[in-house]
Scaffold this motif. Structure first.
Motif, PDB file in Angstrom:
ATOM      1  N   GLU A 123       0.829  -1.214   0.000  1.00  0.00           N
ATOM      2  CA  GLU A 123       0.000   0.000   0.000  1.00  0.00           C
ATOM      3  C   GLU A 123       0.864   1.265   0.000  1.00  0.00           C
ATOM      4  O   GLU A 123       0.555   2.235  -0.676  1.00  0.00           O
ATOM      5  N   GLN A 124       1.937   1.254   0.758  1.00  0.00           N
ATOM      6  CA  GLN A 124       2.834   2.407   0.772  1.00  0.00           C
ATOM      7  C   GLN A 124       3.542   2.544  -0.569  1.00  0.00           C
ATOM      8  O   GLN A 124       3.756   3.652  -1.063  1.00  0.00           O
ATOM      9  N   SER A 173       5.037   6.243  -8.808  1.00  0.00           N
ATOM     10  CA  SER A 173       4.135   6.445  -9.939  1.00  0.00           C
ATOM     11  C   SER A 173       3.784   5.071 -10.515  1.00  0.00           C
ATOM     12  O   SER A 173       4.495   4.085 -10.287  1.00  0.00           O
ATOM     13  N   THR A 174       2.721   5.021 -11.281  1.00  0.00           N
ATOM     14  CA  THR A 174       2.324   3.768 -11.931  1.00  0.00           C
ATOM     15  C   THR A 174       3.447   3.263 -12.821  1.00  0.00           C
ATOM     16  O   THR A 174       3.751   2.070 -12.844  1.00  0.00           O
ATOM     17  N   LYS A 210       2.310   1.715  -3.489  1.00  0.00           N
ATOM     18  CA  LYS A 210       1.342   2.282  -4.433  1.00  0.00           C
ATOM     19  C   LYS A 210       1.198   3.790  -4.247  1.00  0.00           C
ATOM     20  O   LYS A 210       1.007   4.521  -5.203  1.00  0.00           O
ATOM     21  N   GLN A 211       1.312   4.254  -3.010  1.00  0.00           N
ATOM     22  CA  GLN A 211       1.183   5.679  -2.725  1.00  0.00           C
ATOM     23  C   GLN A 211       2.458   6.441  -3.080  1.00  0.00           C
ATOM     24  O   GLN A 211       2.400   7.600  -3.465  1.00  0.00           O
ATOM     25  N   SER A 212       3.602   5.803  -2.953  1.00  0.00           N
ATOM     26  CA  SER A 212       4.890   6.472  -3.113  1.00  0.00           C
ATOM     27  C   SER A 212       5.403   6.501  -4.548  1.00  0.00           C
ATOM     28  O   SER A 212       6.112   7.425  -4.929  1.00  0.00           O
TER      29      SER A 212
END
Length: 83
Positions: A6-7, A13-14, A9-11
């Motif tokens: 989860e971190q 870029s795709t 995904k937040q940190s």
């Protein structure tokens, strides 16, 4: 140190996450398991890698000492606490 999904995904870029997963798959060609390098095969394998990250079967490990990030099977990472 391990970086929870989860971190991650937040940190990242795709594009950065996709590149990290592609690098993992390309390493598997010489190490084990994955045996195709064409774009279509890589694209089809990416959701499987991301699902394994979500389930915790694969983990992202950051090495401060080596200043590197890599995806590894969770059972191969012995001593690291999540960030």
């Amino acid at each position: 140190m391990l970086i929870p999904y989860e971190q991650l995904k937040q940190s990242l870029s795709t594009e950065a996450l996709t590149n990290l997963m592609r690098e993992f798959l390309l390493q598997q060609i010489t190490d084990q398991g994955f045996d195709q390098t064409d774009s279509q095969a890589l694209s089809q394998a990416l959701p499987k890698v991301e699902a394994a990250l979500k389930r915790g079967e694969l983990v992202v490990e950051f090495s401060e000492e080596e200043e590197s990030v890599a995806i590894r099977p969770a059972d191969q990472v012995t001593s690291a606490m999540p960030l």
